[in-house]
Design a protein around this motif. Structure first.
Motif: not given
Length: 521
Positions: A492-502, A504-508
């Motif tokens: 992927v081009d970028a891994i999605p992040l949570t609001a605190v910058g971690k 976002d495994k649930p999204a993946l």
């Protein structure tokens, strides 16, 4: 006085069932009298090395009678056993040996190279082989030492609070962590298994799951009822079917993946396997459709257990009678559950403050009982996080119905359970970050019809380095072994992040688990 140690239970088995067959391995037949003598001699041999109560004995061997000799010989002698996972890497073996302070490592010919590799990374006081041709330089041949010992009674004194063993499970920080148990915990677990899982007198139990893993916890319960432990040395469906027919096997324990493979190999239903009366499954949940197929093939002979290394084998159980009632009533809902709490465990569903959730709401499974771990070896902070106010926090999230059945819906921890083995994503991620092409990586578990969950790596590549998915998969396999190796890699081009910058495994994960009634398998 209550029986309070593994050694005391073993002595009772030898006394009660002396001439009967305790172990079958290929053409070998070992009686109870012979088995307890082998255990005593092995325990005494280890003590001659200057070991003291609670000292650690690590064992890295394939499933065979000599593994039982060392495992139970150490426990009989009051020493602590440290089973090493044969599928782990030599680096992990070296780490575990050093972390637990094992004074002795016992191996066989099939694992000599692993032990030799581990010796290069840590100091080991004593190394013994059970195969003469596989003795390493500076090592010893254990049977020579064993043969010099008495096989008569007179076991060392062992108390309920004495250390039983340290059992390593994947670590959230990338290294395995040791779960410490005493004899009281394992005696409680053994007695509970005899009560809850449908084992009977004179069972003939086929061992296809590793004896150093959950499968080994059924050896002593079988012996305590005068049964026979039949060691197959691993799972092969044709070998299993032939052994069931030849040895009139009555019981076994399988991870769901093994059961799937067995069913797919059948050509004439359960023909030749009619002696099977109890099949215990666990370590990962089973697909309901495959379970229904298994019940249709074999009948309601299945028991499911749910537990953790921290609470050996069992916090809940879905009994054979639960399976039968679900089929008879037409209400199949309980077959998707992990059962109801075992008698020795107090189990609750709680929020982050350890307060009970409302009926029907999801909450973390927490438990108390005599089989709960002492703690994580030399990890006080992780112990404090897992044992809160006397409750073991499992990290699994479940709902309960009005009948008390628990349904796991998610996992607070990132752990993946693939083919019955625990995989901690950080351990895989740390390995992949060592590859020059990997700029960022997130590892998740995705549904897999065979393995329950499989490991997927989501990778952002360094634009200046080219790599194929197969190269990254091979990179992990070489360093961490097959269990931790991703089966698939997404770029992927970028891994999605949570609001605190971690990450976002649930999204993946949602892209793979959408439409399912739970977020783990």
């Amino acid at each position: 006085m209550l029986v309070h140690s593994a050694g005391a239970l073993l002595e009772r088995c030898g006394l009660a069932y002396g001439p009967q067959t305790a172990v079958v391995y290929g053409d070998r037949r070992i009686t109870y009298t012979e088995q307890i003598a082998r255990i005593r001699q092995t325990g005494r041999a280890l003590l001659t090395l200057g070991l003291e109560k609670g000292d650690r004995v690590a064992v890295l061997m394939a499933d065979r009678p000599e593994l039982l000799d060392v495992y139970y010989g150490a426990l009989w002698a009051g020493l602590a056993i440290v089973p090493l996972n044969a599928k782990a890497s030599a680096s992990d073996h070296a780490y575990i040996i050093g972390d637990c302070g094992a004074r002795v490592v016992v191996h066989d010919g099939s694992k000599a190279d692993r032990v030799d590799g581990a010796r290069g990374e840590t100091d080991i006081e004593h190394v013994f082989s059970v195969d003469e041709e596989a003795v390493l330089g500076g090592g010893g041949y254990l049977p020579h030492l064993v043969a010099k010992q008495s096989d008569g009674p007179g076991r060392p004194e062992v108390t309920p609070d004495d250390r039983y063993g340290i059992f390593y499970t994947g670590g959230t920080t990338g290294r395995p962590k040791g779960v410490e148990h005493n004899h009281r915990a394992f005696v409680a677990a053994i007695m509970s298994e005899m009560l809850e899982l449908g084992l009977g007198e004179r069972d003939r139990f086929a061992h296809v799951a590793p004896l150093t893993h959950a499968g080994g916890l059924f050896v002593l319960p079988v012996w305590l009822r005068g049964g026979t432990n039949v060691i197959l040395g691993g799972f092969n469906p044709d070998q299993f079917k032939a052994t069931v027919a030849a040895e009139k096997i009555t019981s076994s324990m399988m991870v769901p993946t093994m059961l799937y493979v067995l069913m797919d190999s059948l050509k004439n239903g359960s023909e030749g396997l009619e002696s099977l009366s109890t099949v215990i499954y666990g370590a990962s949940p089973i697909g309901k459709e495959r379970l229904l197929q298994a019940i249709d093939t074999f009948g309601p002979i299945f028991s499911q257990l749910y537990g953790q290394t921290e609470a050996p084998n069992q916090l809940t159980v879905l009994r054979k009678s639960d399976h039968a009632m679900a089929i008879e009533s037409g209400d199949l809902t309980p077959l998707s559950s992990c059962g109801r709490p075992v008698g020795i465990a107090d189990v609750r569903l709680v929020d982050d403050d350890l307060k009970d959730v409302a009926d029907g709401d999801p909450g973390e499974i927490v438990a108390q009982g005599p089989h709960i771990m002492r703690g994580y070896w030399n990890r006080p902070e992780e112990t404090a996080a897992a044992l809160r106010d006397g409750w073991l926090c499992t990290g699994d999230v479940a709902k309960a119905d009005e009948r008390g059945f628990l349904y796991i819906v998610d996992r607070k921890k990132d752990m993946i359970i693939s083919g019955g083995f625990n995989v901690y994503p950080k351990e895989v991620e740390a390995t992949l970050f060592g590859h020059p092409a990997v700029k960022d990586v997130c590892v998740i578990g995705v549904p897999d019809d065979k393995w329950g969950e499989s490991v997927k790596a989501v990778v952002v590549l360094d634009p200046d380095v080219s790599v194929e998915a197969g190269e990254l998969i091979a990179y992990v396999r070489e360093r961490k072994g097959p269990v931790l190796t991703p089966k698939t890699v997404d770029f992927v081009d970028a891994i999605p992040l949570t609001a605190v910058g971690k990450h976002d495994k649930p999204a993946l994960r949602s892209a793979h688990w959408g439409g399912r009634d739970r977020g783990v398998n």
